[in-house]
Structures are given as structure tokens and as C-alpha cells.
Design a protein around this motif. Sequence first.
Motif, PDB file in Angstrom:
ATOM      1  N   ILE A 238      50.523  41.508  46.564  1.00  0.00           N
ATOM      2  CA  ILE A 238      49.796  40.487  45.806  1.00  0.00           C
ATOM      3  C   ILE A 238      49.426  41.026  44.423  1.00  0.00           C
ATOM      4  CG2 ILE A 238      47.614  39.208  45.698  1.00  0.00           C
ATOM      5  CD1 ILE A 238      47.850  38.854  48.712  1.00  0.00           C
ATOM      6  N   ALA A 239      48.993  42.303  44.396  1.00  0.00           N
ATOM      7  CA  ALA A 239      48.671  42.916  43.100  1.00  0.00           C
ATOM      8  C   ALA A 239      49.903  43.004  42.217  1.00  0.00           C
ATOM      9  CB  ALA A 239      48.072  44.307  43.326  1.00  0.00           C
ATOM     10  N   ALA A 240      51.056  43.263  42.820  1.00  0.00           N
ATOM     11  CA  ALA A 240      52.298  43.339  42.043  1.00  0.00           C
ATOM     12  C   ALA A 240      52.641  41.981  41.452  1.00  0.00           C
ATOM     13  CB  ALA A 240      53.427  43.840  42.944  1.00  0.00           C
ATOM     14  N   VAL A 241      52.505  40.922  42.245  1.00  0.00           N
ATOM     15  CA  VAL A 241      52.783  39.572  41.745  1.00  0.00           C
ATOM     16  C   VAL A 241      51.838  39.223  40.596  1.00  0.00           C
ATOM     17  CG1 VAL A 241      52.751  37.123  42.344  1.00  0.00           C
ATOM     18  CG2 VAL A 241      53.737  38.781  43.935  1.00  0.00           C
ATOM     19  N   GLU A 242      50.556  39.565  40.762  1.00  0.00           N
ATOM     20  CA  GLU A 242      49.579  39.266  39.714  1.00  0.00           C
ATOM     21  C   GLU A 242      49.897  40.040  38.441  1.00  0.00           C
ATOM     22  OE1 GLU A 242      44.717  38.811  39.373  1.00  0.00           O
ATOM     23  OE2 GLU A 242      45.603  40.070  40.944  1.00  0.00           O
ATOM     24  N   SER A 243      50.326  41.282  38.580  1.00  0.00           N
ATOM     25  CA  SER A 243      50.681  42.091  37.403  1.00  0.00           C
ATOM     26  C   SER A 243      51.903  41.519  36.692  1.00  0.00           C
ATOM     27  CB  SER A 243      50.947  43.534  37.829  1.00  0.00           C
ATOM     28  OG  SER A 243      49.785  44.102  38.405  1.00  0.00           O
ATOM     29  N   ARG A 265      48.552  33.237  39.240  1.00  0.00           N
ATOM     30  CA  ARG A 265      47.399  34.149  39.178  1.00  0.00           C
ATOM     31  C   ARG A 265      46.234  33.614  39.993  1.00  0.00           C
ATOM     32  NH1 ARG A 265      45.898  36.112  33.310  1.00  0.00           N
ATOM     33  NH2 ARG A 265      44.489  37.297  34.634  1.00  0.00           N
ATOM     34  N   GLU A 266      46.005  32.291  39.920  1.00  0.00           N
ATOM     35  CA  GLU A 266      44.930  31.711  40.727  1.00  0.00           C
ATOM     36  C   GLU A 266      45.207  31.879  42.220  1.00  0.00           C
ATOM     37  OE1 GLU A 266      44.499  27.685  39.540  1.00  0.00           O
ATOM     38  OE2 GLU A 266      43.661  28.159  37.560  1.00  0.00           O
ATOM     39  N   SER A 267      46.463  31.724  42.584  1.00  0.00           N
ATOM     40  CA  SER A 267      46.828  31.914  43.992  1.00  0.00           C
ATOM     41  C   SER A 267      46.625  33.361  44.421  1.00  0.00           C
ATOM     42  CB  SER A 267      48.289  31.497  44.225  1.00  0.00           C
ATOM     43  OG  SER A 267      48.477  30.130  43.945  1.00  0.00           O
ATOM     44  N   CYS A 268      46.940  34.288  43.532  1.00  0.00           N
ATOM     45  CA  CYS A 268      46.723  35.708  43.836  1.00  0.00           C
ATOM     46  C   CYS A 268      45.239  36.009  44.023  1.00  0.00           C
ATOM     47  CB  CYS A 268      47.304  36.577  42.719  1.00  0.00           C
ATOM     48  SG  CYS A 268      49.114  36.623  42.690  1.00  0.00           S
ATOM     49  N   VAL A 269      44.402  35.401  43.171  1.00  0.00           N
ATOM     50  CA  VAL A 269      42.961  35.609  43.294  1.00  0.00           C
ATOM     51  C   VAL A 269      42.458  35.063  44.627  1.00  0.00           C
ATOM     52  CG1 VAL A 269      40.713  34.957  42.350  1.00  0.00           C
ATOM     53  CG2 VAL A 269      42.558  35.656  40.804  1.00  0.00           C
TER      54      VAL A 269
END
Length: 443
Positions: A238-243, A265-269
Motif C-alpha cells: 500500500i505504501a508503494a502504491v501511495e508513493s 491516494r485516498e484509497s491508500c489512506v
Amino acid sequence: METHFFTKLSPKYSTAYRNYYTYQNLLSVRTASFIFLTLSIIIRILYHVFPESLTKAQNFPEFNRINWVFIIITPFFYLISHLLVLHMRKTKWASSGMALFVFVFSLYLIGCGMYSSFISTSDPSNALTLYLVALSIVSVLFVFEYHETLILLFSVEIMFTMMLFHAQVSPTEMTYNQMISAILLAGFYLTSRYFFSYKASYYGQIVEIRQKNEEIEKANNFKNQVLGTVAHDLRNPIAAVESLAMLMELEDIDEDTQDNLSMMRESCVKARNIIDDLLDAARYDNNTNFDTHKTELNTMLQGIIDTWNIQQGGKSNVVLISDVKTAYAQINQEKFPRVIDNLISNALKFSKETDKVELNLKREKNKIIIQVKDKGVGIPNELIPKLFERFSGAGRTGLKGEQSTGIGLSIVKDIVESHDGKISVHSVEGKGSTFTIILPLEA
């Protein structure tokens, strides 16, 4: 585990139950012998206090001799039973010698009652009270298996017959007394088997409950381990997708792509918040002990509110209303703010953008009361009883489509109770909700 009057104990529980009831039998021997010895000594003292009244009683010489026999023999049963109890506490294992000792004491107790009935009158049918009392005590106090009960009955009957011959009663009286004794022994057998069945069933239920509790605890620990491992391992992708989304936003992109990246990004949060809830759920199942420090609550709550107002784009829709200048409580600086954050988040989730969320701080005697109030949609009555239960299905979608994991409030409850506090909720649909936290006041 089912038992009845004519069956032996199930092999599944026989060894463990034998160890259990033998230990209980030894405790009963120690208690009964102490009481019997005390009564015998009291009778001996009464002989000296009221010598003329008692020495003139019928069959006083026989009572006098048997009283001395009781005083001499009974202490040995007390001493041996005490030593066997201490031995069994160390070994946790019953031996055949212990069972034989309990059997001998039971025979001794019944024999004492029987002989006392005989020496009170030559016709035992006229004075069977002590015999009956002895049988009743043995049947209630001691647990015997089927074959042990039969051997005890046979031995008692032999003793009774020998005493009848010793008393030289007539054939008619012997038959009559034997009939009475048979009735008493039948009652003893039924009572003894009933208590065996009852105690065996109770023991089996306790063992099964203990085994199920162990299985539940193992399953719960395994669930927590899996939950913690999975939630922890999900953080990295998830952190990789957000990055990646953040890197793509640095490039020259069109408006549609920007909207898609914002949604990513909202989905990652949201996913990260869910993972945090799962990790906290696993953590609080395994360990609720943590350090607390004396904390001034006005300052702490105002700091949390300031952070929320900044996150809301400078809005002032979260306010603190305090009735005390200073209020101290023992607080965990890391976890208790999560309680307030969760309650504020829920209040905003189910309130309009123009509605305010109030944090009220009060003091009542030696208690601190924190209330989080909103004027949102409220909570349906059928959801309130299971609101603080984990994975109860009480989670609802917010006014803006915010999703809920259904475990946030259960974690809030765990944290509050870890602070020796309580949390409750009052809500009216369409008018809003009030969550109330009560904490011990720190002087």
C-alpha cells in the motif's frame, strides 16, 4: 459425561477423576475426623462437669469405654489424612493405599455409629439414630465407585450381623433388625451413587469447559497472529502504491489523471487506517498493559482539536468546552488520543459540514468526564447494544460514503477500560449522539 447408579466412570475421565475425588475424600476424612474427635473430647469434658447426671445413665460404662476408644483412635486418622493430603498436593496422583485408607475410615465411622446404637439399648431398632447419621455422613462426604460401594455395604452388613449375634437377640428380633438395616443400607447405596453420579457429571463438565476454553484461547491467539501478520505485510504494497501516486503527481498530467491519482491516494489512506485498526485489535487481544503518565486534559484535548481543525482546512467545527481549569488523569500519551480521534472522526463522519462537534470536559467528585457530542444523524436503537463489539456489523457508511471496519469503537472501549475508565453512548436518531468517557481523577 453421563453416569448413573449402575455404571462405572467413563474411561476418558476415570484416572483424572479418581485423582480428583481421592484428594477430596482425604480432605473430608481430615475434616470429619477433626469434628468427631472434638465431639468426643466435649463429651469427655461433660463427664467431668456433670459426673453425677451422666454416670448414673444407662450403659454408662460402655459409653465411657467407647468414648476413650474414639479419643485414642481418631487422631491417627486425622494425622494420616493430613500427611496424605500434603503428599498428594505434591504428586497430584492418587494411590490404592489412599483409597483403602478412606474406605477404612468410612467403615470406622459407620461402625462407631452402629456400636453406639447397640450400647444405647440392646435392641438396635429402637435407637438407630447414630447408625443412620453415620451412613448419611459417609454417603454425602465420600465418593466411592460402584465396586467400592458394594464392598462397603457388604462389610457393614457383616458388622451389623456380628453385633446382633453378640447382643444375643432372638431370631424374630434379628430378622426385624436386619430388615431395618437393609432399608438403611439401600438408602445409603442410592444416596452414595447419586452423589457419585452428580459429582462425576460436574467434574466432566468442568473438564470439558476447561478444554474448550483452552481451544478457544489457542484459536484466538492464532487468529491474532494471522491478523497481525497479514495487516503488517499489507502496509508495504500500500505504501508503494501511495508513493507511486505521489511520484506521478509530480509529472505533467491532465485533470482526469490527477483525479484518478487523488482517488488512489485516498484509497491508500483508507486502507492504511483499516490496517491500523486490525493491528490494534490484535495488539489489545494479546496485551492491554501499557504505561500511563499524569496528564492535564485541557491541554491534551485542545491539542487534538487544533490538529483536527487544521486537517479540516482551518475550519473550527470541533470545539472544547471545559468546566474545569485543570484536570489531571493517568493517560497513555500514544493510545488515549486515538480514543478522542476515533470519536471525533465518527462524529464528523455522521454530521453535516456546518455542524459542530463539541468536546465537553467536566469533573464530578473524584471522576473526570469527557463527552464527545455531535448533532448528526444519530445511531439506530438496534445498533447501540452491539456498538462496542468487535466485528458485530454495527459499522455504517458515513454521509460522504466513508467506510467502517466495525472495530474502531471496540478498540476505543479497550483503551478506555485499560485506563480504569468506562465509556457509554446516548443517541437519538436525527438529533445526534453523545459518547461519555469516565476516568479516575488524578490528584
